[in-house]
Enzyme design. Structure first.
Site, PDB file in Angstrom:
ATOM      1  N   ALA A  64     -74.804 -49.069 -12.897  1.00 56.21           N
ATOM      2  CA  ALA A  64     -75.957 -48.425 -13.517  1.00 56.21           C
ATOM      3  C   ALA A  64     -75.479 -47.257 -14.376  1.00 56.21           C
ATOM      4  CB  ALA A  64     -76.926 -47.937 -12.451  1.00 56.21           C
ATOM      5  N   GLY A 108     -74.292 -51.646  -9.747  1.00 57.04           N
ATOM      6  CA  GLY A 108     -75.414 -52.456 -10.195  1.00 57.04           C
ATOM      7  C   GLY A 108     -74.995 -53.721 -10.905  1.00 57.04           C
ATOM      8  N   GLU A 111     -74.431 -56.141  -8.289  1.00 53.83           N
ATOM      9  CA  GLU A 111     -75.725 -56.523  -7.722  1.00 53.83           C
ATOM     10  C   GLU A 111     -76.468 -57.509  -8.620  1.00 53.83           C
ATOM     11  OE1 GLU A 111     -77.331 -52.966  -5.035  1.00 53.83           O
ATOM     12  OE2 GLU A 111     -76.823 -52.301  -7.051  1.00 53.83           O
ATOM     13  N   GLU A 131     -70.843 -46.836  -4.927  1.00 50.46           N
ATOM     14  CA  GLU A 131     -71.883 -45.799  -4.897  1.00 50.46           C
ATOM     15  C   GLU A 131     -71.558 -44.661  -3.938  1.00 50.46           C
ATOM     16  OE1 GLU A 131     -73.935 -49.436  -6.533  1.00 50.46           O
ATOM     17  OE2 GLU A 131     -72.429 -49.026  -4.985  1.00 50.46           O
TER      18      GLU A 131
END
Length: 257
Positions: A64, A108, A111, A131
Site C-alpha cells: 500500500a 497489500g 494480499e 507491516e
C-alpha cells in the site's frame, strides 16, 4: 479506468496491469479504483471468461502507498471505510482470476495476489508481509488467507518477522501454483488463461463458487453445496455438449448456456 491501471483484452481474456512505475506500483485509491472499474467492466462483458492481474517486471505491487496513509487517524479510516471501500472487488468477482506476479509483491501487493484464484510467479518474484516493520498489521486479508494457503506456522513466521519468500519457496509452501522464467511469465499466463477461457463460462463460475465455498463452510455443508452445483450443470446446454463431444471423440463447442 485511469492511467494507474491499464486495460487490455486478448480474445476471451481480460488483462489489468497496475501502472505506477515511479512508486513500484504501490497501491493507492487510484490503483484500487482502477482495478475495481476494470473488474466491473469485465464482469459485465460476457465475452470475457478469465482475467489476469499483473504489474511490471520489477514489482507486481510494493504494498500500500505509505505516503498516502501515514497521516491517517482512526476516524479517517473508519469514516472512509478504508480498504473495504475499494479493495475487495476481487473477492466478489465471479470469473476465474490469475495474478501474474513478477518482482516484489509486498504487503497489500501480496494480499491482492492472494485475492486472485491462482497465483503464477516469475522466478524473480518475492513475497512478504512486512507491516510489522511499520507498526501495524496486514489488513486486506493476509491474516486470514495466508494461514489457509500456507498453514499457521509459516503464516505466523511471515507476519511476525516480515521476511521475504522467494518464488521457489512460495511454490514449495503453496502460496503460488506455478513459477516461470521472468521472460516467459506473461506468455505462459496468457496461454493458460486462453485454455481456461475456452471452457463453458457458466461451468467455470459454478466451479469457482463451489471452490470458494470451501473456505467458508464446514465440510458437510461444502459437500452439499458442491452437489447442488453439480446438479445445476445438468441444466446447461454446455454440459450436454461436453459429454456428447467426449463420447463422439471431437472437440466440444461450448455456447456458454
Amino acid at each position: 479506468m485511469n492511467n494507474a491501471v491499464l486495460k487490455e483484452i486478448q480474445g476471451r481474456t481480460g488483462i489489468l496491469t497496475i501502472n505506477r512505475p515511479d512508486a513500484m506500483n504501490a497501491l493507492n485509491d487510484e490503483v484500487m479504483n482502477g482495478l475495481t472499474a476494470g473488474l466491473d467492466e469485465f464482469e459485465n462483458n460476457e465475452s470475457i471468461h478469465c482475467v489476469i492481474i499483473s504489474g511490471s517486471e520489477k514489482a507486481f505491487a510494493a504494498g500500500a502507498d505509505i505516503a498516502a496513509m501515514r497521516n491517517y487517524e482512526y476516524i479517517d479510516v473508519y469514516r472512509d471505510n478504508f480498504i473495504s471501500r475499494n479493495w475487495e472487488r476481487l473477492k466478489t468477482f465471479r470469473k476465474p482470476t490469475i495474478a501474474a506476479v513478477a518482482g516484489y509483491a509486498l504487503g497489500g501487493g501480496c494480499e491482492v495476489a492472494m485475492m486472485c484464484d491462482m497465483v503464477f510467479a516469475a522466478d524473480n518474484a518475492k513475497f512478504s508481509l512486512p507491516e510489522i516493520k511499520i507498526g501495524t498489521l496486514p489488513g486486506a486479508g493476509a491474516t486470514q488467507r495466508l494461514p489457509r494457503a500456507v498453514g499457521k506456522a509459516l503464516a505466523m513466521d511471515l507476519c511476525f518477522t516480515g521476511r521475504m519468500l522467494s518464488a521457489s519457496e512460495a511454490l514449495q509452501f503453496g502460496l503460488v501454483s506455478r513459477v516461470y522464467p521472468k521472460a516467459d511469465l506473461m506468455a505462459e499466463t496468457l496461454a493458460q488463461a486462453r485454455d481456461i477461457a475456452a471452457y463453458s463460462l457458466p461451468a467455470l463460475m459454478m466451479m469457482k463458487e463451489s471452490l470458494s465455498r470451501s473456505f467458508e463452510t464446514p465440510l458437510n455443508e461444502g459437500l452439499a453445496f458442491e452437489r447442488k452445483m453439480l446438479y445445476a450443470t445438468f441444466a446447461l446446454e454446455d454440459r450436454k455438449e461436453g459429454m456428447n463431444a467426449f463420447i463422439e471423440k471431437r472437440p466440444a463447442s461450448f455456447r456458454n448456456r
